[in-house]
Enzyme design. Structure first.
Site, PDB file in Angstrom:
ATOM      1  N   LYS A  60      -1.138  -0.882   6.873  1.00 22.96           N
ATOM      2  CA  LYS A  60      -0.925  -0.905   5.420  1.00 22.96           C
ATOM      3  C   LYS A  60       0.560  -0.790   5.155  1.00 22.96           C
ATOM      4  O   LYS A  60       1.236   0.092   5.695  1.00 22.96           O
ATOM      5  CB  LYS A  60      -1.659   0.285   4.817  1.00 22.96           C
ATOM      6  CG  LYS A  60      -1.277   0.622   3.402  1.00 22.96           C
ATOM      7  CD  LYS A  60      -2.193   1.696   2.901  1.00 22.96           C
ATOM      8  CE  LYS A  60      -1.680   2.331   1.650  1.00 22.96           C
ATOM      9  NZ  LYS A  60      -2.635   3.270   1.085  1.00 22.96           N
TER      10      LYS A  60
HETATM   11  C1  R5P Z   1       0.420   6.892   0.217  1.00 26.03           C
HETATM   12  O1  R5P Z   1       0.824   6.950   1.366  1.00 26.03           O
HETATM   13  C2  R5P Z   1      -0.958   6.879  -0.060  1.00 26.03           C
HETATM   14  O2  R5P Z   1      -1.579   6.705   1.183  1.00 26.03           O
HETATM   15  C3  R5P Z   1      -1.550   5.849  -1.004  1.00 26.03           C
HETATM   16  O3  R5P Z   1      -2.852   5.656  -0.612  1.00 26.03           O
HETATM   17  C4  R5P Z   1      -0.879   4.503  -0.984  1.00 26.03           C
HETATM   18  O4  R5P Z   1       0.443   4.620  -1.347  1.00 26.03           O
HETATM   19  C5  R5P Z   1      -1.625   3.473  -1.860  1.00 26.03           C
HETATM   20  O5  R5P Z   1      -1.630   3.831  -3.142  1.00 26.03           O
HETATM   21  P1  R5P Z   1      -0.734   3.127  -4.252  1.00 26.03           P
HETATM   22  O6  R5P Z   1      -1.364   1.782  -4.486  1.00 26.03           O
HETATM   23  O7  R5P Z   1      -0.840   4.040  -5.422  1.00 26.03           O
HETATM   24  O8  R5P Z   1       0.654   2.997  -3.705  1.00 26.03           O
END
Ligand code: R5P
Length: 273
Positions: free
Chosen positions: A172
């Site tokens: 991710k």
């Molecule tokens: C951050 O490390 C968290 O794992 C969140 O899950 C990630 O950032 C995704 O969330 P957002 O779309 O709010 O950035």
């Protein structure tokens, strides 16, 4: 790769489209009660029918999600630091045994490439992958970006590739200019985080750009649960991810769904419900 691992991966990335809409609600593990997630149960419940997987921490899973749910769970297993301290100094917070007990389909851990703690987080990822292999549980590596790092294709490409080389099953990261290069040079599926809340039309554009550049989906949080109409937003994102809808059509859908939600709300108020 054994059957259990393949089966769990197919519950994260839908075999029909090769893509996924992961709903990320793990932010409290370092941000506390962030906007939109003050009462996780209320935020999560209406969104669940539209999420391919739910990404969250053990505590919120146990306390706020009905165990009869069919939505596959990707468990955040790194933490131990807060927004007030050194975020890169995370450790592993959940044993693989507990991840299995919670019937998760994947575990997630952040790496901080380029930080002074890079080695520690990368070796923690390697350890988690080794344990995941034994248990048949895939590992999602999250490329956290420190304040001093540029969110560009060179840096994100480096972080994603290192995660994949160590054996992460999914990575991710953040969308950036030249994102195709990041995806191309990462031999495992890449999903994008949404990042800070931006206008809905822009978040849909971002999702579309990522998918068009080869991303296998989104692992999105704030741009869904901080939207004025979270259900309408996740449904619009789904159309982009699984049906290649254009950002404009997805935004039109978002508006239509939002209006009908508001109309239902007005009717309920009228009826005294
Ligand atoms: C951050 O490390 C968290 O794992 C969140 O899950 C990630 O950032 C995704 O969330 P957002 O779309 O709010 O950035």
């Amino acid at each position: 790769m054994d059957w259990g691992m393949k089966n769990r991966l197919s519950r994260i990335i839908r075999p029909e489209t090769g893509r996924t809409v992961m709903l990320a609600v793990d932010h409290g593990y370092f941000l506390g009660p962030t906007t939109g997630l003050e009462e996780p149960e209320k935020t999560i419940a209406p969104l669940l029918p539209y999420a391919d997987t739910l990404m969250l921490t053990r505590g919120v899973l146990r306390a706020c999600v009905d165990p009869s749910t069919n939505v596959p769970i990707v468990l955040r297993v790194s933490g131990g630091t807060s927004i007030l301290g050194n975020l890169a100094d995370e450790g592993t917070t959940v044993s693989m045994k507990d991840a299995v007990r919670l019937n998760t389909v994947g575990v997630a851990l952040s790496i901080f490439v380029g930080s002074e703690l890079e080695r520690k987080t990368l070796l923690a990822l390697a350890d988690l992958i080794n344990e995941g292999h034994e248990a048949g549980i895939p590992v999602l590596a999250v490329t956290a970006v420190g304040k001093d790092m540029a969110r560009d294709a060179r840096y994100l490409g480096l972080a994603c590739r290192i995660a994949a080389e160590l054996g992460a099953h999914i990575v991710k990261t953040y969308y950036c200019d030249g994102f195709e290069k990041v995806v191309k040079s990462c031999p495992v599926p890449v999903v994008i985080a949404g990042g800070k809340k931006i206008p809905e039309r822009d978040a849909l554009e971002l999702s579309h750009n990522a998918i068009s550049s080869g991303a296998a989906g989104v692992d999105m949080g704030r741009n869904i649960f901080q939207s004025e109409h979270p259900v309408a937003m996740i449904r619009a994102v789904r159309e982009i991810v699984h049906n290649n809808m254009t950002p404009q059509r997805a935004f039109d859908l978002y508006k239509t769904l939002s209006e009908s939600e508001e109309a239902k709300g007005r009717q309920a108020v009228k009826a005294g419900l």
